[in-house]
Design a protein around this motif. Structure first.
Motif: not given
Length: 569
Positions: A209, A211-213, A253-255, A362, A388-389
């Motif tokens: 994944n 996308l998390d980074y 789940s996207v930051k 963040s 979530n992010s």
């Protein structure tokens, strides 16, 4: 030389052949080493295996003599082949001396190092993954090697490593991302191509994944998108497109906040492809994340507003920027005028410090409206959820930053007509939705709004008058007493006016000239101030009076909602 020393268990013949300048003789020595190591494996003699590897590393691969180094490389590869599935226990000892030879000045030796490492990796397969970072680091350097044979050898090794990563579920993405983030800023075309090819591979693996980074590498991706090589730009465009697809599938789940300022920066690029791509991402962010993007409003406006005046050569960018502008405007509601009880952030707002490239994004306390899973659009409900992010906390409107941007665009002579119109639409919208907060800025905005009446565009003037009429009629601007001095060459005396709540005739009616629109319960001080300033401008700028006077007066009456001209007697 090492050929004269006792290097048992290697025999003197093996040592001599490993040092030979002829490849064929070194190959014969490698076959003998393979037999020797296989025997130690069958005997489960780990100490002797380690001893052979150590000799090949220290005495040969890291030798000062070039032929000895070549012999050491082929010898280490032979050890790996002999070890087979057991090679994983000795990988560090096998890999490190070979990687050292990647930096050798001799291109032939670099090629032999690629060949040796290819054989080591081919045998070890998934066991090399704990050593992936050092392998990737070495390969990223060889990707830009000037020698075509070395480049060819490194590409074979690269493809093998990609196959191993693709088929494995043990890839350590967490430890790899910092290296990827560092390497992604390379200016070398081959190194960039190498990086993008790996990102595309990692994106294709279901168990990884990336996308998390994405916030870690998004800025670097946009930098690569501006490469001069068409092939690299295309690869990068494909990669960004795949990421955007994933974002639209998994918005929860996207930051978003951690990438907002990155997009703001690249939406202002002079490269059309970068600007269009970043603006397209911004459009999706605004529609998916909704009020999460609100703290970055002034930065977004800084990027979007100039695009609204683009000509047909940049029609695509202009159209996407227009959608961004409309989406952002819709995020501001009347509730944003009622947040004084929430502690405002310090003077440096998230969207004003875009040079930091979102290192602190963040930490922002933000939330978002609920996302409709079927439409990926913001609901109008009052319920507020945080993805979530995101960190839980209220979203506050940075009105000061927005007004600063709008004011700057009205002041700048180079601002295009469509941008000026949009700026005025923004001001009107803010006075409608957040009048209480906006009136804190009215004293600073009023002069430039009056100056805008001299604009060459009738449409700009009409929008300007709408803003002035809203200011003049809004209850948020009510005061008890206002005094303005009219110092006109015509000899008009001072004008002292009280608001209608204080000044009435004996029959209870409001004096003529102070009537207001039916929808406005009372006049405010800015109505009188506007009329006085307008008369002053007409007096000092005869050309404005002659060319636009009648148009402005008629439009003022219309905008104010009065049946006749609202000029005071």
């Amino acid at each position: 030389m090492n050929s004269e020393r006792d290097l048992s268990p290697l025999t003197p013949n093996i040592v001599r052949a490993l040092n030979d300048k002829m490849y064929e003789k070194r190959k014969v020595a490698a076959l003998e080493i393979e037999k020797l190591v296989r025997e130690f494996v069958s005997q489960n003699n780990a100490p002797q295996i380690k001893h052979v590897i150590q000799i090949l590393s220290q005495e040969f691969a890291l030798s000062q003599h070039p032929h000895s180094r070549k012999g050491g490389l082929i010898g280490l590869a032979a050890c790996s082949i002999a070890l087979g599935k057991d090679s994983g226990q000795y990988l560090r000892e096998l890999i490190e001396p070979v990687l050292t030879c990647f930096n050798d000045a001799d291109s032939r030796l670099r090629y032999y190092a690629c060949e040796a490492l290819y054989n080591i990796v081919k045998v070890a397969r998934g066991s090399v993954l704990p050593h992936f970072n050092v392998l990737f680091d070495g390969l990223s350097k060889l990707a830009a090697d000037p020698d075509p044979n070395v480049k060819s050898g490194s590409e074979l090794l690269d493809r093998l490593l990609k196959d191993i990563v693709t088929e494995s579920n043990k890839f350590d993405l967490v430890s790899f991302v910092p290296l990827l983030r560092e390497r992604i800023y390379s200016n070398n075309q081959y190194a960039r191509q190498f990086i993008i090819s790996w990102i595309l591979v990692l994106e294709s693996v279901p168990d990884i994944n990336l996308l998390d980074y994405l916030p870690e590498i998004l800025d670097g991706l946009f930098e690569i998108l501006g490469d001069n090589a068409k092939e690299i730009r295309k690869m990068c465009e494909v990669s960004l497109g795949e990421f955007l697809k994933e974002i639209k599938k998994l918005p929860e789940s996207v930051k978003f906040a951690e990438m907002a300022n990155i997009l703001v920066i690249h939406c202002q690029s002079t490269d059309d492809l970068i600007q269009l791509t970043a603006m397209t991402w911004m459009r999706e962010f605004l529609q998916l994340a909704c009020r999460v993007m609100l703290p970055y409003s002034s930065g977004i406006l800084t990027a979007v507003l100039p695009c609204l005046s683009y000509d047909d050569r940049k029609k695509n960018i202009k159209e996407v920027a227009n959608v961004c502008n409309q989406s952002l405007m819709k995020l501001i509601t009347s509730e944003d005028d009622e947040t004084d009880n929430i502690k405002q952030p310090p003077t440096s707002y998230p969207d004003e410090d875009i040079s930091s490239k979102t290192e602190n994004d963040s930490q922002q306390n933000i939330s978002t409206q609920a996302l409709d899973p079927s439409t990926n659009s913001c609901l109008d409900s009052g319920n507020v959820f945080a993805p979530n992010s995101m960190h839980n906390g209220p979203v506050t409107l940075n009105l000061d930053g927005i007004v600063h941007v709008l004011d700057r665009h009205l002041h700048e002579a180079t601002t295009g007509m469509m941008t000026r119109i949009c700026v005025l639409k923004w001001l009107y919208h803010l006075y409608i939705k957040t009048p209480r907060k906006m009136f804190r800025h009215t004293d600073s905005l009023f002069p430039v709004l009056l100056k805008t009446l001299s604009d060459e565009s009738d449409e700009v003037i009409l929008k300007d008058l709408e803003v002035l009429a809203e200011i003049a009629s809004s209850p948020a601007g009510q005061t008890d007493i206002i005094s303005d001095t009219v110092d006109l060459s015509t000899g008009m005396s001072e004008l002292h006016v009280r608001t209608p709540s204080k000044v009435t005739q004996t029959n209870g009616s409001v004096p003529r000239g102070l009537e207001c629109s039916p929808s406005t319960p009372t006049m405010n001080s800015y109505f009188h101030r506007f009329m006085v300033k307008l008369l002053k401008r007409f007096s000092s700028e005869r050309k404005l009076l002659e060319t636009r006077g009648a148009f402005i007066i008629r439009s003022t009456a219309t905008a104010a909602g009065c049946g006749e001209s609202p000029l005071p007697d």
